[in-house]
Design an enzyme around this catalytic site. Structure first.
Site, PDB file in Angstrom:
ATOM      1  N   ASP A  42      47.314  39.795  31.207  1.00 31.35           N
ATOM      2  CA  ASP A  42      45.998  39.156  31.354  1.00 31.35           C
ATOM      3  C   ASP A  42      45.761  38.055  30.308  1.00 31.35           C
ATOM      4  O   ASP A  42      44.641  37.883  29.821  1.00 31.35           O
ATOM      5  CB  ASP A  42      44.870  40.204  31.260  1.00 31.35           C
ATOM      6  CG  ASP A  42      44.984  41.265  32.342  1.00 31.35           C
ATOM      7  OD1 ASP A  42      45.469  40.945  33.436  1.00 31.35           O
ATOM      8  OD2 ASP A  42      44.591  42.419  32.095  1.00 31.35           O
ATOM      9  N   SER A  58      37.921  36.496  36.444  1.00 34.14           N
ATOM     10  CA  SER A  58      38.716  35.326  36.063  1.00 34.14           C
ATOM     11  C   SER A  58      39.964  35.215  36.930  1.00 34.14           C
ATOM     12  O   SER A  58      40.633  36.211  37.198  1.00 34.14           O
ATOM     13  CB  SER A  58      39.163  35.427  34.597  1.00 34.14           C
ATOM     14  OG  SER A  58      38.075  35.648  33.725  1.00 34.14           O
ATOM     15  N   GLU A  76      52.537  38.025  28.836  1.00 34.96           N
ATOM     16  CA  GLU A  76      51.557  38.891  28.174  1.00 34.96           C
ATOM     17  C   GLU A  76      50.451  39.263  29.151  1.00 34.96           C
ATOM     18  O   GLU A  76      49.940  38.413  29.887  1.00 34.96           O
ATOM     19  CB  GLU A  76      50.954  38.187  26.955  1.00 34.96           C
ATOM     20  CG  GLU A  76      50.033  39.074  26.144  1.00 34.96           C
ATOM     21  CD  GLU A  76      49.424  38.345  24.956  1.00 34.96           C
ATOM     22  OE1 GLU A  76      48.490  38.890  24.346  1.00 34.96           O
ATOM     23  OE2 GLU A  76      49.879  37.221  24.650  1.00 34.96           O
ATOM     24  N   ASN A  82      46.849  35.379  39.246  1.00 35.57           N
ATOM     25  CA  ASN A  82      46.296  36.722  39.220  1.00 35.57           C
ATOM     26  C   ASN A  82      44.783  36.632  39.101  1.00 35.57           C
ATOM     27  O   ASN A  82      44.251  35.620  38.612  1.00 35.57           O
ATOM     28  CB  ASN A  82      46.854  37.523  38.032  1.00 35.57           C
ATOM     29  CG  ASN A  82      46.391  38.962  38.039  1.00 35.57           C
ATOM     30  OD1 ASN A  82      46.392  39.612  39.088  1.00 35.57           O
ATOM     31  ND2 ASN A  82      45.978  39.472  36.895  1.00 35.57           N
ATOM     32  N   HIS A 116      41.472  38.860  37.576  1.00 34.60           N
ATOM     33  CA  HIS A 116      41.170  39.979  36.683  1.00 34.60           C
ATOM     34  C   HIS A 116      39.661  40.168  36.592  1.00 34.60           C
ATOM     35  O   HIS A 116      38.924  39.196  36.372  1.00 34.60           O
ATOM     36  CB  HIS A 116      41.741  39.718  35.289  1.00 34.60           C
ATOM     37  CG  HIS A 116      41.490  40.845  34.342  1.00 34.60           C
ATOM     38  ND1 HIS A 116      42.165  42.046  34.441  1.00 34.60           N
ATOM     39  CD2 HIS A 116      40.631  40.978  33.309  1.00 34.60           C
ATOM     40  CE1 HIS A 116      41.733  42.863  33.487  1.00 34.60           C
ATOM     41  NE2 HIS A 116      40.802  42.236  32.796  1.00 34.60           N
TER      42      HIS A 116
END
Length: 217
Positions: A146, A137, A144, A108, A110
């Site tokens: 991020d 990032s 959980e 992912n 972010h």
């Protein structure tokens, strides 16, 4: 042989486009097997179609629970047998079951320098906190939000005249550099995940990952 990945989106798909472009330019040896969106109006679906990539829309509004949606999404992804799942602006909080199914093979991006500013509205929050710098990032996905192991970060200065929009533009430019780089590392099997930690070339990465230095004015 190209490395098979599936990309999940909810919006414009600019990070998807960065992956497509670098793949076409021969900088990334990946095969984007499918692009899946939870929103039919997501422009990223058009980007995928223009590149000849199969697309799917799976609306979360059609399901009674988050668990039911994630189960159907997982089944759809797994039809393509990807070695990596890339979240590129996929605006969904994932269930623990889904996150664990793809543990160590789902990335992912972010828009903050994690662990700062998890969640939404990160650009304005950084400005309001009088931060001197902000950034983005890339991290492995964990149950959980991020909070997965950080792989790579890039930062940019917050100027005295900065707005959330100008900062977002600068951060997006950084995203399009470091996300394809992280995907490249993974596809070359240089980037791995063990026991909750990220490794590059078999060496553990720092808590905040590798810092990609880039100055944008």
């Amino acid at each position: 042989m190209s490395y098979p990945i599936v990309v999940l989106i909810s919006g414009s798909g600019s990070n998807l486009q960065a992956l497509i472009d670098q793949s076409l330019q021969g900088q990334l040896n990946i095969d984007i097997c499918a692009v899946i969106s939870n929103k039919a109006e997501a422009y990223g679906l058009e980007r995928a179609k223009l590149a000849g990539i199969p697309t799917h829309t799976l609306s979360h509004k059609s399901f009674d629970s988050r668990e039911a949606f994630d189960a159907e999404l997982q089944a759809l992804i797994d039809q393509y047998q990807p070695k990596l799942v890339v979240l590129a602006g996929f605006m969904r909080i994932l269930t623990e079951t889904f996150a664990k199914h793809y543990e160590g093979r789902m990335l992912n991006i972010h828009p903050s320098l994690l662990p700062k500013y998890k969640g939404l509205n990160t650009h304005q929050r950084a400005i309001d906190a009088n931060e001197k710098e902000h950034g983005v990032s890339v991290h492995f996905v964990s149950p959980e939000l991020d909070a997965g192991a950080v792989i790579l970060q890039a930062s940019t200065e917050i100027t005295s005249k900065e707005t959330a929009d100008t900062l977002a533009t600068k951060v997006h430019a950084l995203e399009h550099i470091i996300y394809p780089l992280a995907v490249k590392w993974f596809s070359e099997e240089r980037l791995t995940f063990h026991d909750g930690n990220a490794f590059l070339d078999k060496k553990p990465l720092p808590v905040n990952g590798v810092l990609y230095q880039e100055t944008l004015t």
